[in-house]
Design an enzyme around this catalytic site. Structure first.
Site, short mmCIF file in Angstrom:
data_model
loop_
_atom_site.label_atom_id
_atom_site.label_comp_id
_atom_site.label_asym_id
_atom_site.label_seq_id
_atom_site.Cartn_x
_atom_site.Cartn_y
_atom_site.Cartn_z
N HIS A 211 0.80 -1.23 0.00
CA HIS A 211 0.00 0.00 0.00
C HIS A 211 0.83 1.28 0.00
CE1 HIS A 211 0.92 -0.18 4.30
NE2 HIS A 211 0.74 1.13 4.29
C1 UD1 Z 1 -1.89 5.86 5.11
C2 UD1 Z 1 -0.58 6.40 5.68
C3 UD1 Z 1 0.45 5.28 5.69
C4 UD1 Z 1 -0.08 4.06 6.42
C5 UD1 Z 1 -1.41 3.63 5.83
C6 UD1 Z 1 -1.98 2.50 6.63
C7 UD1 Z 1 -0.03 8.76 5.25
C8 UD1 Z 1 0.76 9.68 4.45
N1 UD1 Z 1 -0.04 7.47 4.84
O1 UD1 Z 1 -1.66 5.48 3.77
O2 UD1 Z 1 1.61 5.73 6.37
O3 UD1 Z 1 0.85 3.01 6.28
O4 UD1 Z 1 -2.32 4.74 5.87
O5 UD1 Z 1 -2.89 1.75 5.89
O6 UD1 Z 1 -0.65 9.15 6.21
N2 UD1 Z 1 -8.93 5.09 0.64
C9 UD1 Z 1 -10.15 4.49 0.57
N3 UD1 Z 1 -10.83 4.29 1.73
C10 UD1 Z 1 -10.35 4.66 2.95
C11 UD1 Z 1 -9.10 5.27 3.00
C12 UD1 Z 1 -8.40 5.47 1.83
O7 UD1 Z 1 -10.63 4.15 -0.51
O8 UD1 Z 1 -11.03 4.42 3.97
C13 UD1 Z 1 -8.17 5.28 -0.63
C14 UD1 Z 1 -8.39 6.65 -1.25
O9 UD1 Z 1 -8.37 6.48 -2.61
C15 UD1 Z 1 -7.17 7.41 -0.79
C16 UD1 Z 1 -6.10 6.33 -0.77
O10 UD1 Z 1 -6.77 5.15 -0.36
O11 UD1 Z 1 -6.83 8.47 -1.64
C17 UD1 Z 1 -4.96 6.62 0.18
O12 UD1 Z 1 -5.43 6.84 1.51
P1 UD1 Z 1 -4.55 7.70 2.54
O13 UD1 Z 1 -5.15 7.64 3.88
O14 UD1 Z 1 -4.26 9.03 1.98
O15 UD1 Z 1 -3.18 6.94 2.55
P2 UD1 Z 1 -2.85 5.41 2.75
O16 UD1 Z 1 -2.26 4.91 1.48
O17 UD1 Z 1 -4.02 4.70 3.32
N1 UDP Z 2 -4.03 -5.28 8.69
C1 UDP Z 2 -5.31 -5.83 8.76
N2 UDP Z 2 -5.93 -6.19 7.61
C2 UDP Z 2 -5.35 -6.07 6.38
C3 UDP Z 2 -4.04 -5.51 6.33
C4 UDP Z 2 -3.43 -5.13 7.49
O1 UDP Z 2 -5.86 -5.97 9.85
O2 UDP Z 2 -5.98 -6.42 5.37
C5 UDP Z 2 -3.37 -4.87 9.94
C6 UDP Z 2 -2.04 -5.52 10.20
O3 UDP Z 2 -2.21 -6.76 10.85
C7 UDP Z 2 -1.35 -4.49 11.06
C8 UDP Z 2 -1.85 -3.18 10.50
O4 UDP Z 2 -3.07 -3.49 9.84
O5 UDP Z 2 -1.72 -4.61 12.41
C9 UDP Z 2 -0.85 -2.62 9.54
O6 UDP Z 2 -1.43 -1.61 8.81
P1 UDP Z 2 -0.90 -1.13 7.39
O7 UDP Z 2 -0.14 -2.22 6.74
O8 UDP Z 2 -2.08 -0.59 6.67
O9 UDP Z 2 0.01 0.12 7.75
P2 UDP Z 2 1.54 0.32 8.21
O10 UDP Z 2 1.80 -0.59 9.36
O11 UDP Z 2 2.42 0.07 7.02
O12 UDP Z 2 1.59 1.76 8.58
#
Ligand code: UD1
Ligand code: UDP
Length: 364
Positions: A211
């Site tokens: 992601h």
């Molecule tokens: C964010 C964090 C990242 C973290 C991740 C955990 C930042 C800069 N990034 O990344 O560090 O590892 O969360 O998962 O804060 N979207 C949906 N539904 C949702 C949320 C997001 O469809 O509920 C989609 C949207 O298209 C959005 C994209 O995902 O633009 C990215 O979401 P965003 O929260 O900006 O960043 P993450 O990639 O989730």
């Molecule tokens: N996780 C989850 N379901 C998923 C993917 C991740 O419950 O489909 C959990 C995972 O076990 C961990 C956390 O989400 O506890 C990690 O989140 P993510 O990978 O989105 O973010 P990061 O740790 O890279 O910030």
């Protein structure tokens, strides 16, 4: 004492769980300093699979405030969170604002508090990838430099902070995600039916997650990763791939498809723990998933060029493979068990140590 927690993204709900539990235990212990806790959800993650499901499964309280910020460009999203958090802080006047990890919600919470001279505590402080192109690295560095208390999961994090001149308010407490895994792994075993649902046999499949913006938003890197997952699957090892919505959106935008690996919706935390624990190998660019692979002693291939979680690599459990399909394939084939050591992420009591320090520091 009043503590205000700011969370917004999936991994932060997991990190919040042990802290809320430790606060509750403290309040039930009958000591005179009662903690009043206020929960703010920025709304960064809003899909049920990325938010509500964690609140339900981990029995987290309903947020007192949901700022409903949603998705957007880096500056827009962070700015909206900053603005809306400030309003809450002016209303609530907490003694501490506690922020978690490295997302835009982390930075916005810390900055809103810092500008109002409300003290900031950062859980998971001191981590560095030394790659400033990652939004998370910018968030980490800035948050650490405006935090009054810095709760470090590892010794390496303490050293990183010292190298940047941050030595006051630094506490080595261990990792709250380890607390959480110790607490929930058995429960996952009892309640999650995901292996049956997906017809998976223990140790006969690979689990993958992707992601990071650096991987999803670059079509070549994403195509390479998907190609590598397909190749692993085509060679006979099932690949299960819970898709983050960002990754799904980018695959669609770039016209990328999977032919062999099995993409599924994001899974719940308990389902994820069970999938991790029983996987033969985990391929990921997630910070949290790298650590959980290590906690379960499952070999991991990290789809990045660097990691903040050095201990997982040094112990032999994790290999950095970047996004080159050949390198990913080789790393997957060569993966083996590492050292039999888990204490580098604490003793499973990080959250209660954090709450103790917050209480002690409140009187200083
Ligand atoms: C964010 C964090 C990242 C973290 C991740 C955990 C930042 C800069 N990034 O990344 O560090 O590892 O969360 O998962 O804060 N979207 C949906 N539904 C949702 C949320 C997001 O469809 O509920 C989609 C949207 O298209 C959005 C994209 O995902 O633009 C990215 O979401 P965003 O929260 O900006 O960043 P993450 O990639 O989730
Ligand atoms: N996780 C989850 N379901 C998923 C993917 C991740 O419950 O489909 C959990 C995972 O076990 C961990 C956390 O989400 O506890 C990690 O989140 P993510 O990978 O989105 O973010 P990061 O740790 O890279 O910030």
């Amino acid at each position: 004492m009043k503590i205000l927690n700011v969370v917004g993204a999936r991994p932060q709900f997991v990190k919040l769980g042990p802290i809320l539990k430790a606060i509750e235990e403290h309040n039930q212990s009958g000591v005179h300093c009662r903690i009043q806790e206020i929960l703010v959800h920025t709304g960064q993650h809003y899909d049920k699979e990325l938010s509500k499901i964690f609140f339900d499964e981990l029995s987290l309280k309903e947020p007192d405030y949901n700022l409903g910020v949603g998705s957007g460009a880096q500056g827009f999203q962070t700015g909206e969170m900053l603005k809306r958090t400030e309003g809450v802080l002016l209303n609530e006047k907490p003694d501490w604002v506690v922020v978690y990890g490295d997302t835009n919600s982390t930075l916005a919470g810390a900055l809103a508090a810092g500008k109002l001279q409300i003290r900031v505590a950062h859980v998971e402080a001191g981590l560095r990838s030394f790659n400033r192109t990652m939004p998370e690295e910018v968030n980490r560095v800035l948050t650490d430099h405006i935090s009054n208390l810095l709760f470090c999961p590892t010794q390496a994090a303490i050293t990183n902070l010292a190298n940047e001149g941050i030595v006051h308010g630094v506490h080595h407490v261990g990792d709250v995600m380890y607390d959480s895994v110790l607490h929930y792994a058995n429960l996952a075993e009892k309640h999650a039916l995901i292996l049956k649902k997906l017809a998976l046999d223990p140790r006969r499949y690979a689990l993958a997650t992707v992601h990071r913006a650096e991987n999803t938003d670059d079509s070549t890197r994403l195509e390479n990763i998907l190609g590598a997952l397909d190749e692993i699957s085509a060679r006979g090892l099932n690949v299960v791939f819970p898709l983050h919505p960002r990754t799904r959106r980018k695959m669609k935008e770039f016209g990328l498809l999977l032919n062999h690996a099995k993409a599924i919706e994001p899974v719940s935390y308990l389902e994820m723990l069970l999938l991790e624990k029983n996987a033969k190998i985990i391929l990921t660019d997630s910070g949290g998933v790298q650590k959980e692979a290590f906690f379960f002693q499952v070999p991991c291939v990290t789809l990045r060029d660097e990691t903040e979680w050095l201990e997982t690599v040094e112990s032999g459990w994790n290999q950095l493979a970047g996004t080159d399909p050949k390198r990913i394939g080789r790393a997957t084939q060569n993966a083996q068990s590492g050292d039999d050591q888990t204490d580098c992420y604490g003793d499973g009591r990080a959250a209660s140590k954090i709450v103790d320090v917050l209480i002690r520091s409140n009187w200083k």
